[in-house]
Design an enzyme around this catalytic site. Sequence first.
Site, PDB file in Angstrom:
ATOM      1  N   ASP A 107      53.818 -17.624  42.903  1.00 56.37           N
ATOM      2  CA  ASP A 107      55.261 -17.868  42.938  1.00 56.37           C
ATOM      3  C   ASP A 107      55.547 -19.338  42.616  1.00 56.37           C
ATOM      4  O   ASP A 107      56.189 -20.048  43.387  1.00 56.37           O
ATOM      5  CB  ASP A 107      55.844 -17.485  44.299  1.00 56.37           C
ATOM      6  CG  ASP A 107      57.367 -17.388  44.273  1.00 56.37           C
ATOM      7  OD1 ASP A 107      57.942 -17.262  43.171  1.00 56.37           O
ATOM      8  OD2 ASP A 107      57.985 -17.430  45.349  1.00 56.37           O
ATOM      9  N   GLY A 142      64.628 -20.227  54.290  1.00 54.25           N
ATOM     10  CA  GLY A 142      63.997 -19.476  53.213  1.00 54.25           C
ATOM     11  C   GLY A 142      64.204 -17.993  53.387  1.00 54.25           C
ATOM     12  O   GLY A 142      64.926 -17.537  54.281  1.00 54.25           O
ATOM     13  N   LYS A 202      57.959 -24.484  60.612  1.00 53.73           N
ATOM     14  CA  LYS A 202      58.390 -23.307  59.852  1.00 53.73           C
ATOM     15  C   LYS A 202      58.291 -22.067  60.743  1.00 53.73           C
ATOM     16  O   LYS A 202      57.194 -21.601  61.049  1.00 53.73           O
ATOM     17  CB  LYS A 202      57.480 -23.186  58.624  1.00 53.73           C
ATOM     18  CG  LYS A 202      57.831 -22.128  57.627  1.00 53.73           C
ATOM     19  CD  LYS A 202      56.883 -22.290  56.429  1.00 53.73           C
ATOM     20  CE  LYS A 202      57.055 -21.211  55.411  1.00 53.73           C
ATOM     21  NZ  LYS A 202      56.115 -21.383  54.274  1.00 53.73           N
TER      22      LYS A 202
END
Length: 368
Positions: free
Chosen positions: A177, A59, A81
């Site tokens: 988002d 990302g 992550k």
Amino acid sequence: MDILKKFFGFTCSKRTSLSANANQSSPSTQIEELCYRFPLPLLQKLTGNFEKGRLTGVGALCDVYKACINIQGEFHEIAIKKWRSNSGQSLIFFKNEIQMLCQLRHPNLIRLIGFYEGESLQVIVLEYMPNGSLYDQLLSKNKEPLSWKIRLQICIGTARGLHYLHAGAKRTIFHRDVQPVNILLDKDFVPKLANFFISLKGPHSMSKPARPKNLDEVIGTFGFIAPEYNRDCIFTDKCDVYSFGMVLFVIVCALMPLSIFEKMGVVQDQEANDIESDPFEVCQSIAKRVCKFLQEGKAYTIIDPFLIGKIAPRCWKTFLAIAESCLLEDPSERPMMGEVEVELEHALALQEEADATNPVGDYSLLSI
């Protein structure tokens, strides 16, 4: 250990070495109580010391690794992550995502399992979503096209998640988002909203419309940002509704907003220059033009070819009306997410009703 029992259904034996590391600092005591703190050695072992070959996603701020954790003889897939930056802004995003997710529980929101925070490394551990993101499923050439019913169910599940954020939690949450990359799909294609690092908390009371948040800058994804947010740096729940409206068009067209615009054949040289100079300004007109284009009965020229002839006319009419209402320029005229959820469920019911009387499932969009 109670935290892991909640997520995996039982406590861990000592051999799993899942014990908190008291020598490291944590974002807050509250977070420690609501989600599990992973020890760094375990995360390193699970990822091969964050080996590139184990990456499953990259990302803007994070690298995501797929791992399997063995708990009392049972294996569970998890997503690890790892934050790529240690800047002040990145740390704010990291802590914000943990603080949001550790207090949210809903079938259509990604589930936080734990975290690690050190001086030079920050990690969030989440449930693993085997079908990746909605973006991957719609735009990857290597994926089988999703059926119209599955797409409708993804729309409904995402709407439910947003409805919960806006009205079901203790405080209103603005996702900020909403876009296909941030909608993840489990093994059954159940959608879960993810990536809450720029999300905002609203007021406690739900007796009145959520008060707007005045912000210093616009952050979001090109093509999904509401015009009033771009213009005035003011964010409300209706900005999320607008973004969701664009997601509906992405789902039916299997194209991102600008690609939809280009496929309509309306991006001329001057507009292309405008996109480079002020892309967000141009994007405000995309929604209007797409809605008008579809109202003129030209849907078959821009929707995913796989869907041609597979959408029942009454279902399509309802779906289009929902998308258009979400994209109204005046935010006060846009529906609440609860209303959107109900209308999408109605659209699915219309499709199922039509399919029951038309087993072949052959419909024509040309007459719509």
